[in-house]
Scaffold this motif. Structure first.
Motif, PDB file in Angstrom:
ATOM      1  N   LEU A 122       0.819  -1.210   0.000  1.00 54.41           N
ATOM      2  CA  LEU A 122       0.000   0.000   0.000  1.00 54.41           C
ATOM      3  C   LEU A 122       0.850   1.257   0.000  1.00 54.41           C
ATOM      4  CD1 LEU A 122      -2.511  -1.233   2.705  1.00 54.41           C
ATOM      5  CD2 LEU A 122      -3.023  -0.954   0.275  1.00 54.41           C
ATOM      6  N   ASP A 123       1.933   1.244   0.761  1.00 55.36           N
ATOM      7  CA  ASP A 123       2.807   2.402   0.835  1.00 55.36           C
ATOM      8  C   ASP A 123       4.106   1.950   1.480  1.00 55.36           C
ATOM      9  OD1 ASP A 123       3.689   5.035   0.597  1.00 55.36           O
ATOM     10  OD2 ASP A 123       1.808   5.875   1.362  1.00 55.36           O
ATOM     11  N   ALA A 124       5.142   2.783   1.333  1.00 53.98           N
ATOM     12  CA  ALA A 124       6.440   2.495   1.927  1.00 53.98           C
ATOM     13  C   ALA A 124       7.023   3.806   2.424  1.00 53.98           C
ATOM     14  CB  ALA A 124       7.368   1.848   0.900  1.00 53.98           C
ATOM     15  N   VAL A 125       7.488   3.807   3.673  1.00 55.10           N
ATOM     16  CA  VAL A 125       8.013   5.033   4.262  1.00 55.10           C
ATOM     17  C   VAL A 125       9.253   4.729   5.093  1.00 55.10           C
ATOM     18  CG1 VAL A 125       5.721   6.107   4.368  1.00 55.10           C
ATOM     19  CG2 VAL A 125       6.608   4.908   6.365  1.00 55.10           C
ATOM     20  N   VAL A 126      10.061   5.743   5.269  1.00 50.32           N
ATOM     21  CA  VAL A 126      11.193   5.704   6.194  1.00 50.32           C
ATOM     22  C   VAL A 126      10.895   6.703   7.302  1.00 50.32           C
ATOM     23  CG1 VAL A 126      13.674   5.962   6.477  1.00 50.32           C
ATOM     24  CG2 VAL A 126      12.759   5.182   4.275  1.00 50.32           C
ATOM     25  N   ILE A 127      10.917   6.241   8.553  1.00 52.35           N
ATOM     26  CA  ILE A 127      10.704   7.122   9.701  1.00 52.35           C
ATOM     27  C   ILE A 127      12.062   7.572  10.211  1.00 52.35           C
ATOM     28  CG2 ILE A 127       9.849   7.262  12.063  1.00 52.35           C
ATOM     29  CD1 ILE A 127       7.528   5.549  11.293  1.00 52.35           C
ATOM     30  N   THR A 128      12.223   8.894  10.356  1.00 49.84           N
ATOM     31  CA  THR A 128      13.518   9.495  10.650  1.00 49.84           C
ATOM     32  C   THR A 128      13.450  10.425  11.859  1.00 49.84           C
ATOM     33  OG1 THR A 128      13.218  11.529   9.356  1.00 49.84           O
ATOM     34  CG2 THR A 128      13.872   9.545   8.138  1.00 49.84           C
ATOM     35  N   THR A 129      14.592  11.027  12.148  1.00 50.61           N
ATOM     36  CA  THR A 129      14.670  12.077  13.169  1.00 50.61           C
ATOM     37  C   THR A 129      14.725  13.463  12.528  1.00 50.61           C
ATOM     38  OG1 THR A 129      17.084  11.955  13.231  1.00 50.61           O
ATOM     39  CG2 THR A 129      15.867  10.541  14.765  1.00 50.61           C
ATOM     40  N   GLY A 130      14.424  13.550  11.242  1.00 50.32           N
ATOM     41  CA  GLY A 130      14.541  14.810  10.517  1.00 50.32           C
ATOM     42  C   GLY A 130      13.428  15.790  10.827  1.00 50.32           C
ATOM     43  N   PRO A 131      13.448  16.959  10.167  1.00 51.05           N
ATOM     44  CA  PRO A 131      12.478  18.014  10.482  1.00 51.05           C
ATOM     45  C   PRO A 131      11.234  18.019   9.610  1.00 51.05           C
ATOM     46  CG  PRO A 131      14.239  18.914   9.142  1.00 51.05           C
ATOM     47  CD  PRO A 131      14.588  17.473   9.374  1.00 51.05           C
ATOM     48  N   ARG A 132      11.289  17.365   8.401  1.00 56.21           N
ATOM     49  CA  ARG A 132      10.232  17.614   7.423  1.00 56.21           C
ATOM     50  C   ARG A 132       9.790  16.309   6.759  1.00 56.21           C
ATOM     51  NH1 ARG A 132      10.399  18.806   1.964  1.00 56.21           N
ATOM     52  NH2 ARG A 132      12.695  18.722   2.006  1.00 56.21           N
ATOM     53  N   ALA A 133       8.476  16.196   6.528  1.00 56.46           N
ATOM     54  CA  ALA A 133       7.925  15.050   5.804  1.00 56.46           C
ATOM     55  C   ALA A 133       7.816  15.379   4.311  1.00 56.46           C
ATOM     56  CB  ALA A 133       6.551  14.681   6.355  1.00 56.46           C
ATOM     57  N   TYR A 134       8.088  14.377   3.487  1.00 54.42           N
ATOM     58  CA  TYR A 134       7.983  14.576   2.034  1.00 54.42           C
ATOM     59  C   TYR A 134       8.008  13.212   1.355  1.00 54.42           C
ATOM     60  CZ  TYR A 134      13.060  13.740   2.101  1.00 54.42           C
ATOM     61  OH  TYR A 134      14.303  13.189   2.293  1.00 54.42           O
ATOM     62  N   ARG A 135       7.717  13.213   0.053  1.00 53.09           N
ATOM     63  CA  ARG A 135       7.890  12.009  -0.753  1.00 53.09           C
ATOM     64  C   ARG A 135       9.094  12.163  -1.661  1.00 53.09           C
ATOM     65  NH1 ARG A 135       4.625   7.773  -0.363  1.00 53.09           N
ATOM     66  NH2 ARG A 135       2.529   8.148   0.453  1.00 53.09           N
ATOM     67  N   ARG A 136       9.893  11.130  -1.713  1.00 57.46           N
ATOM     68  CA  ARG A 136      11.018  11.103  -2.631  1.00 57.46           C
ATOM     69  C   ARG A 136      10.529  10.908  -4.066  1.00 57.46           C
ATOM     70  NH1 ARG A 136      16.034   8.691  -1.203  1.00 57.46           N
ATOM     71  NH2 ARG A 136      15.542   7.076  -2.750  1.00 57.46           N
ATOM     72  N   PRO A 137      11.356  11.198  -5.046  1.00 55.94           N
ATOM     73  CA  PRO A 137      10.956  10.970  -6.443  1.00 55.94           C
ATOM     74  C   PRO A 137      10.580   9.520  -6.743  1.00 55.94           C
ATOM     75  CG  PRO A 137      12.876  12.404  -6.359  1.00 55.94           C
ATOM     76  CD  PRO A 137      12.637  11.935  -4.953  1.00 55.94           C
ATOM     77  N   ASP A 138      11.141   8.564  -5.974  1.00 47.77           N
ATOM     78  CA  ASP A 138      10.787   7.149  -6.200  1.00 47.77           C
ATOM     79  C   ASP A 138       9.486   6.758  -5.510  1.00 47.77           C
ATOM     80  OD1 ASP A 138      11.547   7.087  -3.542  1.00 47.77           O
ATOM     81  OD2 ASP A 138      13.296   5.812  -3.831  1.00 47.77           O
ATOM     82  N   GLY A 139       8.795   7.718  -4.871  1.00 52.31           N
ATOM     83  CA  GLY A 139       7.503   7.454  -4.246  1.00 52.31           C
ATOM     84  C   GLY A 139       7.570   7.044  -2.790  1.00 52.31           C
ATOM     85  N   ILE A 140       8.750   6.787  -2.283  1.00 52.81           N
ATOM     86  CA  ILE A 140       8.879   6.395  -0.875  1.00 52.81           C
ATOM     87  C   ILE A 140       8.751   7.626   0.011  1.00 52.81           C
ATOM     88  CG2 ILE A 140      10.496   5.521   0.861  1.00 52.81           C
ATOM     89  CD1 ILE A 140      11.477   3.549  -1.260  1.00 52.81           C
ATOM     90  N   GLY A 141       7.935   7.498   1.061  1.00 51.89           N
ATOM     91  CA  GLY A 141       7.724   8.619   1.964  1.00 51.89           C
ATOM     92  C   GLY A 141       8.819   8.733   3.012  1.00 51.89           C
ATOM     93  N   VAL A 142       9.122   9.943   3.395  1.00 52.15           N
ATOM     94  CA  VAL A 142      10.044  10.230   4.495  1.00 52.15           C
ATOM     95  C   VAL A 142       9.230  10.933   5.580  1.00 52.15           C
ATOM     96  CG1 VAL A 142      12.118  11.465   5.210  1.00 52.15           C
ATOM     97  CG2 VAL A 142      12.020  10.393   2.947  1.00 52.15           C
ATOM     98  N   VAL A 143       9.147  10.304   6.755  1.00 55.68           N
ATOM     99  CA  VAL A 143       8.247  10.767   7.819  1.00 55.68           C
ATOM    100  C   VAL A 143       9.023  10.933   9.113  1.00 55.68           C
ATOM    101  CG1 VAL A 143       6.177  10.237   9.161  1.00 55.68           C
ATOM    102  CG2 VAL A 143       6.284   9.588   6.744  1.00 55.68           C
ATOM    103  N   PRO A 144       9.266  12.147   9.555  1.00 52.94           N
ATOM    104  CA  PRO A 144       9.849  12.309  10.903  1.00 52.94           C
ATOM    105  C   PRO A 144       8.912  11.723  11.958  1.00 52.94           C
ATOM    106  CG  PRO A 144       9.932  14.373   9.661  1.00 52.94           C
ATOM    107  CD  PRO A 144       9.069  13.433   8.874  1.00 52.94           C
ATOM    108  N   LEU A 145       9.462  11.034  12.939  1.00 53.32           N
ATOM    109  CA  LEU A 145       8.608  10.407  13.951  1.00 53.32           C
ATOM    110  C   LEU A 145       7.695  11.436  14.609  1.00 53.32           C
ATOM    111  CD1 LEU A 145       7.705   8.033  15.649  1.00 53.32           C
ATOM    112  CD2 LEU A 145       9.685   8.431  17.157  1.00 53.32           C
ATOM    113  N   GLY A 146       8.184  12.640  14.805  1.00 55.60           N
ATOM    114  CA  GLY A 146       7.371  13.651  15.463  1.00 55.60           C
ATOM    115  C   GLY A 146       6.177  14.122  14.671  1.00 55.60           C
ATOM    116  N   THR A 147       6.053  13.718  13.399  1.00 57.75           N
ATOM    117  CA  THR A 147       4.890  14.107  12.596  1.00 57.75           C
ATOM    118  C   THR A 147       3.870  12.979  12.482  1.00 57.75           C
ATOM    119  OG1 THR A 147       5.859  13.394  10.479  1.00 57.75           O
ATOM    120  CG2 THR A 147       6.308  15.649  11.207  1.00 57.75           C
TER     121      THR A 147
END
Length: 423
Positions: A395-420
């Motif tokens: 359904l979806d694929a994401v990487v949970i990080t310690t970063g500041p901002r959520a976004y989608r990479r060009p390959d469609g994988i989401g980047v989600v800071p845990l705090g969001t």
């Protein structure tokens, strides 16, 4: 301060208005009683000796009480389970009984499992969102729709903040404690569990320090698939005459019944898309603060990379404890969304997905956990491997990080800071 709503409140709002009885399971101090009391008109406390004695003599006395009724620490008089089961057999009206228990009853203590009569919900420590420290913008429930929405959101939390939250605990009653007081309360919690709660479960511990040593080794194996023999070896370094394997199994069984161990099971997808998958669970304590305290780790120690993990997975203890915090923050909203959580690892360890959130139709959201603010192509390789094999079932694929901002990479994988991450 007034009552702070939990994610479980939303589940109870929806379910208790439709079913007659629900049992809330979870470790002591997780907030079961306080939350359940928001949904009932009366409480029967079985940690009271007087109440236990009267109900032990005549369990059906509870039926005289006004409903909806909370029966707190019900496992101390297991006969009440069968009384409730029979009562809802005779009357299927919703919102009659909530049962809160901080331990599973001993095998054979109840005549019937309650299947079809008493529903069960797991309550876990507070997520970052429930603690009020997050900036929730990314909904796990939305990720589970498979629509792959654009991701946007920012958080002010940084690595040091996440380390503080690992140590601060998600047990509501400890949230106001700091420094030595918090360390004292966590130590007391663990000592009381070993000295009092474990014997109540029928396991005599001649040397409580041996169980604490095992728990300490289990903590060092957090977020790994370490074999239980490795954990036992780590608990008894340099001992030629080690305890029997049955002793380790007894520790694991009783601590699981007390809801102190909360492992993530290996996910085995249906069909024949995968071969040679590992079956070992990932180890987690109910609250990563307990693990950190058992290991004697401070904020500075974690940030300085101190501590040696037990198990096959590489990384620092901070990385493993951060994954435990992420796992907690994923499991709570996953349950609310009627999904389960597992992990996937090939037997030789060449591919691994940290968390797999599974819908009822066996379609999944795959999650990798990264203790960093940025994500590289190397960090997403396992997610791409899984996507190639699952196709539309992913359904979806994401990487949970310690970063500041959520976004989608060009390959469609989401980047989600845990705090969001939101429920």
């Amino acid at each position: 301060m007034g009552y702070v709503r939990r994610v479980l409140d939303d589940e109870l709002d929806e379910l208790f208005s439709a079913v007659p009885a629900i049992a809330i399971d979870g470790p002591k101090a997780v907030g079961k009683t306080t939350t359940a009391e928001q949904h009932v008109v009366g409480t029967l406390r079985l940690d009271s000796a007087a109440n236990r004695e009267s109900l032990a003599a005549d369990p059906e006395l509870l039926l005289r009480r006004a409903r909806p009724l909370l029966i707190d620490e019900w496992q101390k008089v297991p006969a009440v389970w069968d009384v409730v089961r029979r009562a809802v057999d005779e009357d299927r009206a919703p919102a009659q009984f909530l049962l809160a228990g901080s331990a599973s009853p001993l095998p054979g203590a109840t005549a019937h499992s309650g299947a079809g009569r008493i529903g069960r919900l797991r309550m876990r420590p507070m997520t970052l969102s429930e603690r009020g420290v997050a900036d929730p913008a990314i909904s796990l429930a939305e990720l589970l729709t498979g629509r792959r929405p654009p991701l946007a959101g920012e958080t002010g939390l940084r690595l040091a903040d996440y380390v503080e939250e690992i140590l601060a605990s998600g047990f509501p009653g400890l949230r106001s404690s700091r420094g030595r007081a918090l360390r004292f309360e966590l130590d007391s919690y663990l000592e009381n569990a070993v000295d009092r709660d474990v014997p109540e479960q029928g396991l005599a511990i001649r040397r409580p320090e041996s169980m604490l040593a095992w728990l300490r080794a289990y903590s060092a194996a957090s977020a790994t698939t370490a074999r239980y023999s490795e954990i036992l070896d780590a608990a008894t370094p340099g001992h030629g005459d080690k305890p029997a394997r049955s002793t380790s199994e007894a520790f694991r069984e009783v601590l699981t019944r007390l809801w102190l161990l909360d492992p993530v099971a290996a996910w085995t997808p249906s069909g024949s898309l995968f071969t040679r998958l590992g079956q070992t669970p990932k180890h987690h304590l109910a609250d990563p603060a307990l693990a950190a305290r058992l290991l004697g780790l401070s904020v500075d120690a974690l940030l300085n990379g101190e501590g040696v993990p037990v198990g096959p997975q590489a990384g620092s203890l901070l990385g493993h404890l951060f994954e435990s915090l992420v796992t907690l923050c994923v499991r709570v909203p996953a349950q609310a969304a009627e999904a389960s959580v597992g992990h996937l690892r090939t037997r030789n360890g060449d591919h691994e997905i940290d968390l797999v959130v599974i819908r009822g139709d066996d379609r999944v959201v795959a999650i990798e956990v990264k203790l960093a603010a940025t994500v590289s192509d190397q960090d997403t390789r396992h997610l791409h491997w899984l996507a190639d094999r699952l196709g539309g079932r992913l359904l979806d694929a994401v990487v949970i990080t310690t970063g500041p901002r959520a976004y989608r990479r060009p390959d469609g994988i989401g980047v989600v800071p845990l705090g969001t991450l939101a429920p």
